[in-house]
Write a protein that holds these residues in place. Structure first.
Motif, PDB file in Angstrom:
ATOM      1  N   PHE A 487      34.563  11.625  25.243  1.00 35.86           N
ATOM      2  CA  PHE A 487      35.641  12.617  25.171  1.00 35.86           C
ATOM      3  C   PHE A 487      36.794  12.231  26.084  1.00 35.86           C
ATOM      4  N   GLU A 488      37.971  12.714  25.701  1.00 34.57           N
ATOM      5  CA  GLU A 488      39.188  12.476  26.469  1.00 34.57           C
ATOM      6  C   GLU A 488      40.063  13.717  26.366  1.00 34.57           C
ATOM      7  N   LEU A 489      41.005  13.857  27.292  1.00 35.63           N
ATOM      8  CA  LEU A 489      41.906  15.002  27.251  1.00 35.63           C
ATOM      9  C   LEU A 489      42.829  14.905  26.045  1.00 35.63           C
ATOM     10  N   SER A 490      43.053  16.034  25.400  1.00 32.77           N
ATOM     11  CA  SER A 490      44.025  16.105  24.317  1.00 32.77           C
ATOM     12  C   SER A 490      45.436  16.127  24.904  1.00 32.77           C
ATOM     13  N   PRO A 491      46.423  15.590  24.180  1.00 33.85           N
ATOM     14  CA  PRO A 491      47.818  15.713  24.636  1.00 33.85           C
ATOM     15  C   PRO A 491      48.253  17.169  24.791  1.00 33.85           C
ATOM     16  N   SER A 492      47.551  18.085  24.103  1.00 32.62           N
ATOM     17  CA  SER A 492      47.896  19.505  24.197  1.00 32.62           C
ATOM     18  C   SER A 492      47.242  20.197  25.390  1.00 32.62           C
ATOM     19  N   TYR A 493      46.410  19.455  26.143  1.00 32.15           N
ATOM     20  CA  TYR A 493      45.778  20.068  27.316  1.00 32.15           C
ATOM     21  C   TYR A 493      46.835  20.466  28.348  1.00 32.15           C
ATOM     22  N   THR A 494      46.715  21.677  28.853  1.00 33.36           N
ATOM     23  CA  THR A 494      47.608  22.187  29.893  1.00 33.36           C
ATOM     24  C   THR A 494      46.769  22.557  31.097  1.00 33.36           C
ATOM     25  N   HIS A 495      47.117  22.002  32.250  1.00 32.52           N
ATOM     26  CA  HIS A 495      46.313  22.182  33.458  1.00 32.52           C
ATOM     27  C   HIS A 495      46.725  23.471  34.177  1.00 32.52           C
ATOM     28  N   GLY A 496      45.776  24.388  34.297  1.00 31.82           N
ATOM     29  CA  GLY A 496      46.108  25.650  34.954  1.00 31.82           C
ATOM     30  C   GLY A 496      44.897  26.333  35.554  1.00 31.82           C
ATOM     31  N   PRO A 497      44.255  25.733  36.586  1.00 25.55           N
ATOM     32  CA  PRO A 497      43.141  26.431  37.237  1.00 25.55           C
ATOM     33  C   PRO A 497      43.622  27.721  37.893  1.00 25.55           C
ATOM     34  N   TYR A 498      42.865  28.789  37.691  1.00 27.89           N
ATOM     35  CA  TYR A 498      43.225  30.056  38.322  1.00 27.89           C
ATOM     36  C   TYR A 498      41.952  30.844  38.598  1.00 27.89           C
ATOM     37  N   SER A 499      42.053  31.767  39.532  1.00 33.97           N
ATOM     38  CA  SER A 499      40.872  32.503  39.968  1.00 33.97           C
ATOM     39  C   SER A 499      40.762  33.829  39.231  1.00 33.97           C
ATOM     40  N   MET A 500      39.782  33.921  38.322  1.00 32.06           N
ATOM     41  CA  MET A 500      39.433  35.160  37.642  1.00 32.06           C
ATOM     42  C   MET A 500      38.002  35.483  38.081  1.00 32.06           C
ATOM     43  N   ILE A 501      37.872  35.828  39.363  1.00 33.66           N
ATOM     44  CA  ILE A 501      36.606  35.901  40.114  1.00 33.66           C
ATOM     45  C   ILE A 501      36.103  34.471  40.307  1.00 33.66           C
ATOM     46  N   THR A 502      35.768  33.764  39.204  1.00 33.68           N
ATOM     47  CA  THR A 502      35.481  32.334  39.309  1.00 33.68           C
ATOM     48  C   THR A 502      36.755  31.554  38.965  1.00 33.68           C
ATOM     49  N   ILE A 503      36.789  30.270  39.325  1.00 34.09           N
ATOM     50  CA  ILE A 503      37.960  29.440  39.051  1.00 34.09           C
ATOM     51  C   ILE A 503      37.848  28.891  37.632  1.00 34.09           C
ATOM     52  N   GLN A 504      38.731  29.348  36.758  1.00 25.33           N
ATOM     53  CA  GLN A 504      38.674  29.041  35.337  1.00 25.33           C
ATOM     54  C   GLN A 504      39.940  28.307  34.873  1.00 25.33           C
ATOM     55  N   PRO A 505      39.881  27.668  33.702  1.00 21.44           N
ATOM     56  CA  PRO A 505      41.080  27.023  33.137  1.00 21.44           C
ATOM     57  C   PRO A 505      41.920  28.059  32.372  1.00 21.44           C
ATOM     58  N   GLN A 506      43.061  28.404  32.904  1.00 19.65           N
ATOM     59  CA  GLN A 506      43.886  29.470  32.333  1.00 19.65           C
ATOM     60  C   GLN A 506      44.272  29.194  30.881  1.00 19.65           C
ATOM     61  N   TYR A 507      44.525  27.931  30.558  1.00 24.29           N
ATOM     62  CA  TYR A 507      44.994  27.578  29.217  1.00 24.29           C
ATOM     63  C   TYR A 507      43.902  26.925  28.377  1.00 24.29           C
ATOM     64  N   GLY A 508      42.655  27.082  28.782  1.00 25.97           N
ATOM     65  CA  GLY A 508      41.563  26.467  28.056  1.00 25.97           C
ATOM     66  C   GLY A 508      41.364  25.011  28.438  1.00 25.97           C
ATOM     67  N   ALA A 509      40.495  24.327  27.679  1.00 33.36           N
ATOM     68  CA  ALA A 509      40.166  22.919  27.953  1.00 33.36           C
ATOM     69  C   ALA A 509      40.189  22.156  26.635  1.00 33.36           C
ATOM     70  N   HIS A 510      41.357  21.713  26.237  1.00 40.03           N
ATOM     71  CA  HIS A 510      41.530  21.023  24.959  1.00 40.03           C
ATOM     72  C   HIS A 510      41.139  19.550  25.110  1.00 40.03           C
ATOM     73  N   ILE A 511      40.075  19.198  24.381  1.00 43.40           N
ATOM     74  CA  ILE A 511      39.438  17.883  24.503  1.00 43.40           C
ATOM     75  C   ILE A 511      39.383  17.226  23.124  1.00 43.40           C
ATOM     76  N   ILE A 512      39.544  15.916  23.096  1.00 45.60           N
ATOM     77  CA  ILE A 512      39.309  15.141  21.877  1.00 45.60           C
ATOM     78  C   ILE A 512      37.915  14.525  21.975  1.00 45.60           C
ATOM     79  N   LEU A 513      37.062  14.847  20.999  1.00 46.62           N
ATOM     80  CA  LEU A 513      35.693  14.341  20.982  1.00 46.62           C
ATOM     81  C   LEU A 513      35.579  13.156  20.033  1.00 46.62           C
ATOM     82  N   HIS A 514      34.797  12.153  20.437  1.00 43.84           N
ATOM     83  CA  HIS A 514      34.514  10.984  19.599  1.00 43.84           C
ATOM     84  C   HIS A 514      33.003  10.897  19.412  1.00 43.84           C
TER      85      HIS A 514
END
Length: 516
Positions: A487-514
């Motif tokens: 797997f590799e990061l998709s060009p659409s991946y947006t980095h946004g760690p934020y604390s929602m009690i736990t530290i989560q990816p605000q914009y999700g985790a867009h991955i390209i799977l092979h």
């Protein structure tokens, strides 16, 4: 006489009003200024006390501003997940204090003091919070002293390694179901680009549903959805100052939080009632978390011949709610940040895959084989350093207490900023911001030099009872993913760690799977 007849109630009412007025002034003005003066006299620096709200408004403003824009992959995440604390440290030094309403919060950045706080759990306790936040979870995570000790003793058997071994098939089944969905998408589209974050959340919620409630895992899914909604409400109310009695006001959020609590309580109570009846007639084995917990509770009561030594049904319900939230959240955030970081660092992804293929050799992984995954373990330790489940741990001081060279007044709060300590260059070196699992090649003690600068699962007597559960589940999931996909990061991946009690990816985790 008639004059006295009217005067006595008036005097009583005036006395009551004056009493409450004095309490309010003492709470909102007098005591905070006394506590602030005490802290400053010991050389601590901090923000001046702002009547009633303290730094809450600034805190909320900084969080909203930080979340308003994403980061690049090379940016420091601390300004986004801990903006106020970073600001205060830069302004006032290593151990500053801030104000959450009328209570001061001292940030502890000295590793030896961190260890002292975590070890002396009876002196440094979970702080009193807005009662509405208790609607999310209570249980052993928030209890103190004798009640905590009793619950921890009863719960411990559920997380013994021998018990966890029996849960490996559930880990494998839930992960297989997730990977089958990924393969279906891959087959239908010819490639596979997707946001893995919701899939990992669903997988870990299914794991906790199966391992907590066995055959009732479908009912468990509903509880998970409700708990996830409740967490969002808890974060929202946690950013405002608590006014005694405010929880009784029938606001929209108050009504919804209480409605969720009723639904969760009723759902878990039905599952427990079914289980107790089935256990009495010997229909069900006690091989899931609920069964082990009920059996341990029953043994404790029988041993002492007194129900006071066990848990009530309501307390069992609270522990089940805690299983759900803590068990699901901890593993899902560990896995999502691991996939993101291994996408950025393909060399480590390759090393981890080679280890998995060598250790498993096409067979079914068991507990011993999972524990032989040294490279995978190093990777997880480093992910937990860079993206710990919690950004900070809070403790309260019920009475005046000495901490190292400090004498802290009663009702002071302590904040142990996990994320800040995990990125501290004095402890980790100049590459503290970089992903380098090699630092854990000889274990945690060697990497930390036995300093209190690394505690993703807590420390001391109150270290997370479910950490072995979370690590085994994560190892199983990552191993199975690595076997089937690169797997590799998709060009659409947006980095946004934020604390929602736990530290989560605000914009999700867009991955390209092979597919492999």
């Amino acid at each position: 006489m008639e004059f006295l007849y009217y005067m006595i109630p008036a005097v009583v009412c005036a006395t009551i009003v004056l009493g409450y007025t004095w309490k309010f002034l003492n709470w909102a003005m007098i005591k905070p200024y006394q506590m602030g003066r005490c802290l400053r006299m010991q050389g601590l620096n901090g923000s001046p006390y702002k009547l009633f709200f303290g730094d809450l408004k600034e805190f909320s403003s900084m969080i909203e501003k930080a979340r308003s824009k994403p980061l690049s992959l090379t940016d420091d995440i601390l300004p986004r997940i801990s903006p106020l604390f970073l600001h205060m440290i830069n302004k006032y030094g290593k151990n500053p204090f801030i104000w959450l309403g009328p209570r001061p919060v001292v940030l502890i950045m000295e590793p030896e003091l961190v260890k002292e706080v975590m070890i002396k759990s009876y002196q440094f306790q979970k702080p009193r919070t807005n009662p509405l936040t208790k609607l999310l979870v209570q249980g052993v995570a928030v209890y103190e002293e004798d009640k905590w000790a009793k619950h921890r003793k009863i719960i411990n058997p559920a997380f013994h390694l021998e018990k966890l071994k029996h849960m490996l098939p559930a880990f494998k089944l839930c992960c297989s179901e997730m990977l089958s969905k990924w393969e279906e998408i891959y087959a239908s589209q010819g490639s596979c680009e997707l946001d893995v974050w919701p899939y990992l959340q669903t997988m870990t919620s299914d794991v906790i549903s199966r391992t907590a409630f066995g055959s009732c895992f479908e009912e468990g899914r509903k509880i998970f959805e409700l708990q996830r909604e409740q967490a969002k409400h808890v974060v929202e109310v946690g950013r405002s100052i608590y006014i005694p009695g405010r929880r009784f006001i029938p606001t929209k959020i108050n009504r919804r939080m209480k409605e969720i609590e009723r639904e969760v309580q009723e759902s878990i109570r039905k599952i427990i009632d079914k289980r107790v009846k089935a256990m009495k007639i010997g229909e069900i084995k006690n091989d899931d978390l609920l069964g082990i917990l009920l059996e341990s509770n029953s043994k404790e009561i029988e041993q002492h011949g007194n129900k006071d030594y066990g848990m009530t049904i309501n307390e069992v319900i609270e522990e089940c709610k805690l299983f759900y939230f803590a068990g699901q959240e901890t593993t899902s955030v560990l896995l999502v940040w691991t996939m993101i970081l291994l996408s950025i660092h393909p060399d480590w992804q390759t090393r981890a895959r080679e280890e998995v293929l060598q250790v498993f050799a096409g067979g079914k992984p068991d507990c011993d084989e999972l524990n032989r995954l040294k490279v995978v373990t190093m990777i997880f330790y480093e992910v937990l350093r860079l993206y710990p489940p919690l950004a900070a741990i809070t403790r309260g001081i019920p009475r005046e207490t000495t901490l190292g060279h400090l004498s802290l007044p009663a009702e002071t709060m302590i904040w142990l900023p996990i994320a800040l300590l995990h990125y501290d260059k004095e402890q980790w070196g100049d590459d503290a911001n970089e992903f380098n699992p090699e630092r854990f090649a000889e274990g945690i003690s060697k990497a930390t030099k036995n300093q209190g600068c690394y505690f993703p699962f807590g420390w001391g007597p109150r270290i997370c009872v479910g950490q072995n559960f979370a690590m085994l589940e994560a190892k199983m999931a990552l191993a199975m993913i690595l076997e089937r996909f690169s797997f590799e990061l998709s060009p659409s991946y947006t980095h946004g760690p934020y604390s929602m009690i736990t530290i989560q990816p605000q914009y999700g985790a867009h991955i390209i799977l092979h597919k492999l």
